[in-house]
Enzyme design. Structure first.
Site, short mmCIF file in Angstrom:
data_model
loop_
_atom_site.label_atom_id
_atom_site.label_comp_id
_atom_site.label_asym_id
_atom_site.label_seq_id
_atom_site.Cartn_x
_atom_site.Cartn_y
_atom_site.Cartn_z
N HIS A 114 -25.50 -44.33 -7.31
CA HIS A 114 -25.55 -44.22 -8.90
C HIS A 114 -25.01 -45.07 -9.60
O HIS A 114 -25.54 -46.35 -8.83
CB HIS A 114 -24.28 -43.34 -9.26
CG HIS A 114 -23.28 -44.32 -8.42
ND1 HIS A 114 -22.31 -45.01 -8.82
CD2 HIS A 114 -22.38 -43.82 -7.27
CE1 HIS A 114 -21.68 -45.73 -8.54
NE2 HIS A 114 -21.36 -44.85 -6.92
N GLU A 169 -20.08 -39.51 -1.70
CA GLU A 169 -19.75 -40.64 -0.75
C GLU A 169 -18.54 -40.65 0.44
O GLU A 169 -17.92 -39.84 0.61
CB GLU A 169 -19.29 -41.94 -1.92
CG GLU A 169 -18.39 -43.34 -1.13
CD GLU A 169 -19.73 -43.95 -1.04
OE1 GLU A 169 -20.54 -43.33 -0.17
OE2 GLU A 169 -20.17 -44.96 -1.55
#
Length: 228
Positions: free
Chosen positions: A8, A82
Site C-alpha cells: 500500500h 497485515e
C-alpha cells in the site's frame, strides 16, 4: 497464474515509524495518495484480470485508482491484511520490543509456524489466511491477479511460498510503499518470484532500487519500522 503483490501507499504511521496493524487502520498521506495515483501507470505493462485489496483502509485506498483505470471491482479480503502485531501494536519500530515482530514473522517463513506473535496470531494462521485468498484467485481462472496488501505480509508469505526466495533475502530486502513483488505459478505447483520491487530476482541481491511509484522511506536494508 501471475500474482502481483503490491504494498500500500504511505500512511501517517509509516512516517512516525509505528507498528500499526489493527483494523481499520490509517488512511494515506499526501505522498501515499500520489503513490496510489501513480500505480496504474507503474503497472501499465501488466495484464490484470482481477484486483484484490485487504480490509485495511490504506490497502483499499491504494487499490482504488488502479481499479478505476482498469474498470475492475476491488475484491476486499481479510486474509491478505497485515500480520497482526498483537501486544506489540503501535510500538515504535526502533524499539527492542517491536523488533520481535519481524523476528517472529520471519521465523514463520523459515517453517516455525507454531510460533505465535505476542498476543496475536500464529504463523500457521497468518499464512493459511493469505493462502486462502491466493487459492480463491487461482480457482477463479484469472490469468493475472493483483493484490494490494502489506509489507510484512508480502515479504513473509513470499519467503514461505516462493521456491526461489530465501528467508535471508526477504529479511534483507524491504518493500517501500507501492513496491511490487511478482510471482508466477499456482497453489498446486508452487510459486516462483519473477521480480522484487522492480528488479528481476536474479539481480535483486546485488542492489536495491527505490519503488516504482514513490519515494523510499529509508535507506536500503531493514527499516526502523516493520513494513506494515
Amino acid at each position: 497464474m501471475r500474482l502481483i503483490l503490491v504494498r500500500h501507499g504511505q500512511t501517517p504511521s509509516n512516517v512516525e515509524f509505528l507498528l500499526d496493524t489493527a483494523a481499520p487502520g490509517p488512511g494515506l498521506t499526501a505522498l501515499g495518495e500520489k503513490q496510489a495515483a501513480a500505480l496504474p501507470q507503474a503497472l501499465a505493462d501488466e495484464e490484470i484480470d482481477a484486483l484484490y485489496a485487504s480490509t485495511l483502509t490504506r490497502a483499499r485506498l491504494t487499490a482504488a485508482p488502479l481499479a478505476a483505470a482498469r474498470g475492475l471491482d476491488v475484491r476486499v479480503r481479510e486474509g491478505i491484511r497485515e500480520l497482526s502485531a498483537g501486544d506489540l501494536e503501535m510500538l515504535r519500530g526502533d524499539t527492542e520490543e517491536a523488533r520481535a515482530y519481524l523476528t517472529t514473522a520471519f521465523a514463520w517463513a523459515a517453517g516455525e509456524t507454531a510460533l505465535r506473535m505476542p498476543g496475536g496470531e500464529s504463523g500457521a494462521e497468518a499464512l493459511s489466511r493469505f493462502d486462502a485468498v491466493v487459492a480463491e484467485a487461482a480457482a477463479s481462472g484469472a490469468g493475472s491477479v493483483a493484490m494490494v496488501s502489506h509489507g510484512a505480509a508480502i515479504r513473509v508469505w513470499t519467503a514461505a511460498r516462493a521456491r526461489n526466495v530465501a528467508v535471508s533475502f526477504a529479511t534483507g530486502h524491504r518493500l517501500d510503499n507501492t513496491d511490487v513483488v511478482v510471482l508466477e505459478g499456482s497453489p498446486a505447483d508452487g510459486w516462483t518470484a519473477v521480480s522484487w520491487a522492480g528488479t528481476p530476482l536474479d539481480d535483486a541481491a546485488s542492489g536495491r532500487e527505490s519503488g516504482p511509484t514513490g519515494q523510499p522511506l529509508g535507506p536500503a536494508g531493514e527499516p526502523p519500522v516493520p513494513n506494515e
